[in-house]
Design an enzyme around this catalytic site. Structure first.
Site, mmCIF file in Angstrom:
data_model
loop_
_atom_site.group_PDB
_atom_site.id
_atom_site.type_symbol
_atom_site.label_atom_id
_atom_site.label_comp_id
_atom_site.label_asym_id
_atom_site.label_seq_id
_atom_site.Cartn_x
_atom_site.Cartn_y
_atom_site.Cartn_z
ATOM 1 N N GLY A 11 -23.738 18.701 -25.738
ATOM 2 C CA GLY A 11 -23.338 18.064 -27.263
ATOM 3 C C GLY A 11 -21.942 18.334 -27.398
ATOM 4 N N ALA A 12 -21.040 18.268 -26.364
ATOM 5 C CA ALA A 12 -19.706 18.627 -26.346
ATOM 6 C C ALA A 12 -18.737 17.933 -27.019
ATOM 7 C CB ALA A 12 -18.987 18.953 -25.020
ATOM 8 N N ASN A 105 -36.778 15.762 -28.463
ATOM 9 C CA ASN A 105 -36.073 17.047 -28.075
ATOM 10 C C ASN A 105 -36.662 17.480 -26.945
ATOM 11 O OD1 ASN A 105 -33.323 16.725 -29.395
ATOM 12 N ND2 ASN A 105 -34.601 16.816 -31.147
ATOM 13 N N VAL A 129 -29.167 25.898 -29.162
ATOM 14 C CA VAL A 129 -28.828 25.750 -30.550
ATOM 15 C C VAL A 129 -29.201 24.453 -31.099
ATOM 16 C CG1 VAL A 129 -26.746 25.480 -32.120
ATOM 17 C CG2 VAL A 129 -26.495 27.057 -30.165
ATOM 18 N N ASN A 131 -31.845 21.756 -32.348
ATOM 19 C CA ASN A 131 -33.111 21.910 -32.928
ATOM 20 C C ASN A 131 -33.900 21.029 -32.467
ATOM 21 O OD1 ASN A 131 -32.552 23.951 -35.065
ATOM 22 N ND2 ASN A 131 -31.431 22.711 -36.115
ATOM 23 N N ASP A 159 -28.354 32.203 -39.394
ATOM 24 C CA ASP A 159 -29.383 32.692 -40.616
ATOM 25 C C ASP A 159 -29.066 34.235 -40.853
ATOM 26 O OD1 ASP A 159 -30.879 30.316 -40.378
ATOM 27 O OD2 ASP A 159 -31.497 31.027 -38.505
ATOM 28 N N HIS A 187 -36.155 29.313 -36.498
ATOM 29 C CA HIS A 187 -35.098 28.615 -37.136
ATOM 30 C C HIS A 187 -35.425 27.703 -37.752
ATOM 31 C CE1 HIS A 187 -31.015 27.496 -38.074
ATOM 32 N NE2 HIS A 187 -31.152 26.392 -37.387
HETATM 33 N N1 LIG Z 1 -29.839 27.007 -34.489
HETATM 34 C C1 LIG Z 1 -29.076 27.005 -35.525
HETATM 35 O O1 LIG Z 1 -28.689 27.776 -36.083
HETATM 36 C C2 LIG Z 1 -28.391 25.443 -35.652
HETATM 37 C C3 LIG Z 1 -27.077 25.287 -36.688
HETATM 38 C C4 LIG Z 1 -26.570 24.366 -37.127
HETATM 39 C C5 LIG Z 1 -26.991 23.229 -36.356
HETATM 40 N N2 LIG Z 1 -27.935 23.274 -35.324
HETATM 41 C C6 LIG Z 1 -28.360 21.901 -34.349
HETATM 42 O O2 LIG Z 1 -27.461 21.928 -33.240
HETATM 43 C C7 LIG Z 1 -27.347 20.597 -32.696
HETATM 44 C C8 LIG Z 1 -26.189 19.793 -32.773
HETATM 45 O O3 LIG Z 1 -25.408 19.723 -34.193
HETATM 46 P P1 LIG Z 1 -23.973 18.966 -34.542
HETATM 47 O O4 LIG Z 1 -23.716 19.036 -35.711
HETATM 48 O O5 LIG Z 1 -22.896 19.433 -33.397
HETATM 49 O O6 LIG Z 1 -24.662 17.529 -33.965
HETATM 50 P P2 LIG Z 1 -23.715 16.266 -33.541
HETATM 51 O O7 LIG Z 1 -24.765 15.121 -33.779
HETATM 52 O O8 LIG Z 1 -22.460 16.400 -34.108
HETATM 53 O O9 LIG Z 1 -23.745 16.598 -32.092
HETATM 54 C C9 LIG Z 1 -24.588 16.397 -31.059
HETATM 55 C C10 LIG Z 1 -23.941 15.818 -29.965
HETATM 56 O O10 LIG Z 1 -24.967 15.841 -28.919
HETATM 57 C C11 LIG Z 1 -24.965 14.791 -28.066
HETATM 58 N N3 LIG Z 1 -26.314 14.746 -27.461
HETATM 59 C C12 LIG Z 1 -27.376 14.200 -27.707
HETATM 60 N N4 LIG Z 1 -28.341 14.183 -26.584
HETATM 61 C C13 LIG Z 1 -27.773 14.941 -25.710
HETATM 62 C C14 LIG Z 1 -28.220 15.142 -24.225
HETATM 63 N N5 LIG Z 1 -29.380 14.922 -23.828
HETATM 64 N N6 LIG Z 1 -27.378 15.669 -23.328
HETATM 65 C C15 LIG Z 1 -25.879 16.259 -24.040
HETATM 66 N N7 LIG Z 1 -25.723 16.059 -25.205
HETATM 67 C C16 LIG Z 1 -26.264 15.229 -25.919
HETATM 68 C C17 LIG Z 1 -24.816 13.790 -28.864
HETATM 69 O O11 LIG Z 1 -24.179 12.786 -28.322
HETATM 70 C C18 LIG Z 1 -23.717 14.580 -29.712
HETATM 71 O O12 LIG Z 1 -22.450 14.441 -29.248
HETATM 72 C C19 LIG Z 1 -28.340 19.842 -34.013
HETATM 73 O O13 LIG Z 1 -29.609 19.722 -33.502
HETATM 74 C C20 LIG Z 1 -28.388 20.855 -35.035
HETATM 75 O O14 LIG Z 1 -29.414 20.594 -35.754
HETATM 76 C C21 LIG Z 1 -28.432 24.542 -34.840
#
Ligand SMILES: NC(=O)c1ccc[n+]([C@@H]2O[C@H](COP(=O)([O-])OP(=O)(O)OC[C@H]3O[C@@H](n4cnc5c(N)ncnc54)[C@H](O)[C@@H]3O)[C@@H](O)[C@H]2O)c1
EC number: 1.1.1.37
Length: 334
Positions: A11-12, A105, A129, A131, A159, A187
């Site tokens: 998700g870089a 997912n 990370v 969700n 959290d 979470h």
């Molecule tokens: N656990 C936690 O505490 C926590 C906190 C905040 C956000 N999150 C979750 O983290 C995730 C990312 O958040 P964000 O704000 O960076 O989202 P974002 O949409 O800005 O970025 C996500 C990236 O992941 C990429 N992606 C999608 N499918 C992929 C795959 N199969 N392989 C590689 N990359 C892929 C997308 O193209 C995008 O660039 C979300 O699921 C969000 O809900 C978790």
């Protein structure tokens, strides 16, 4: 200088990664003398954006970054990894049911677990990370049977940090004066932020948070719901989900895996529940209080659990068991 370690961020091209990559590259996570080969994975349509991130990382001129590799190929991304930080996931779209999001997912994390199994080092530390983080982590873990389950964890540190910050704000201290809060479970909004074992430094003395605050109704009510719903509150205000604070929490989580937790302190992370001392069913990816030493976590033992806590810990376990069932039903039919 030691040999470089290979660190993957998925998700870089996304917003969390944009806040995270600089801290990894400047030594704030793995130490100022640990060279890094940073691998960036995203999906094919995002390669243009990822190229921009790559250029910026090069332009940061960070001495610890021995190489940065941007790719959309799993065999390149997962090869010989020491650490995998799995942020990328399918976002929830308007009208999408929670179940559909879960299915999309689980599919991603099954593939990435299989890629870890095939290409990564068996010692790799995997942090999930994206969700729904707990169930994604469990899926990846089950899809990589030759990597120890203990090497997988999911992020509940955001959290945990939110809980610390709320207590600190209420008492007018800084969050490093607060320690040993606990996030139990998922979470999600069923998580249970628990401060019955937390301590706060007040006027140079360490006291229990309940004793310091003398406000049980706030601690058992508004405090819990504020932490549970903080993510939604940030989205409502920013029109985007938490990114800076999520990136900071990832750094805290991974740094503690790498260097251990301070003496007398514990932190929260989602880990496999097998054999836990708190009566949570086995085979769930549940957030517990842990201490870490030599890159190995241990669940904190001997904490007394009152009836109020018991009910909340079981409720979030039930939600995780249901998520697991949906995920695995789908996986076995896919
Ligand atoms: N656990 C936690 O505490 C926590 C906190 C905040 C956000 N999150 C979750 O983290 C995730 C990312 O958040 P964000 O704000 O960076 O989202 P974002 O949409 O800005 O970025 C996500 C990236 O992941 C990429 N992606 C999608 N499918 C992929 C795959 N199969 N392989 C590689 N990359 C892929 C997308 O193209 C995008 O660039 C979300 O699921 C969000 O809900 C978790």
């Amino acid at each position: 200088m030691s040999e470089p370690i290979r660190v993957l961020v998925t998700g870089a091209a996304g917003q969390i990664a944009y806040s995270l990559l600089y801290s990894i590259g400047n030594g704030s996570v793995f130490g100022k003398d640990q060279p890094i080969i940073l691998v960036l994975l995203d999906i094919t349509p995002m390669m243009g954006v990822l190229d921009g991130v790559l250029m910026e990382l090069q332009d940061c001129a960070l001495p610890l970054l021995k190489d940065v590799i941007a790719t959309d190929k799993e065999d390149v991304a997962f090869k010989d990894l020491d650490v995998a930080i799995l942020v990328g996931s399918m976002p929830r779209r308007d009208g999408m049911e929670r179940k559909d999001l879960l299915k999309a997912n689980v599919k991603i994390f099954k593939c990435q677990g299989a890629a870890l199994e095939k290409y990564a080092k068996k010692t790799v530390k995997v942090i999930v990370v994206g969700n729904p983080a707990n169930t994604n982590c469990l899926t990846a873990c089950k899809s990589a049977p030759s990597i120890p389950k203990e090497n997988f964890s999911c992020l509940t540190r955001l959290d945990h940090n939110r809980a610390k910050a709320q207590i600190a704000l209420k008492l007018g201290v800084t969050s490093d004066d607060v320690k040993n809060v606990i996030i139990w479970g998922n979470h999600s909004s069923t998580q249970y932020p628990d401060v019955s074992h937390a301590k706060v430094k007040l006027h140079g003395k360490e006291v229990g948070v309940y004793d310091a605050l003398k406000d049980d109704s706030w601690l058992k009510g508004e405090f819990i719901t504020t932490v549970q719903q903080r993510g939604a509150a940030v989205i409502k205000a920013r029109k985007l989900s938490s990114a800076m604070s999520a990136a900071k929490a990832i750094c805290d989580h991974v740094r503690d895996i790498w260097f251990g937790t301070p003496e007398g302190e514990f932190v929260s992370m989602g880990i496999i529940s097998d054999g836990n001392p708190y009566g949570i069913p086995d085979d769930l990816l549940y957030s517990f209080p842990v201490t870490i030493k030599n890159k190995t976590w241990k669940v904190v033992e001997g904490l007394t659990i009152n009836d109020f806590s018991r009910e909340k810990m079981d409720l979030t376990a039930k939600e995780l068991a249901e998520e697991k069932e949906t995920a695995f039903e789908f996986l076995s039919s896919a």
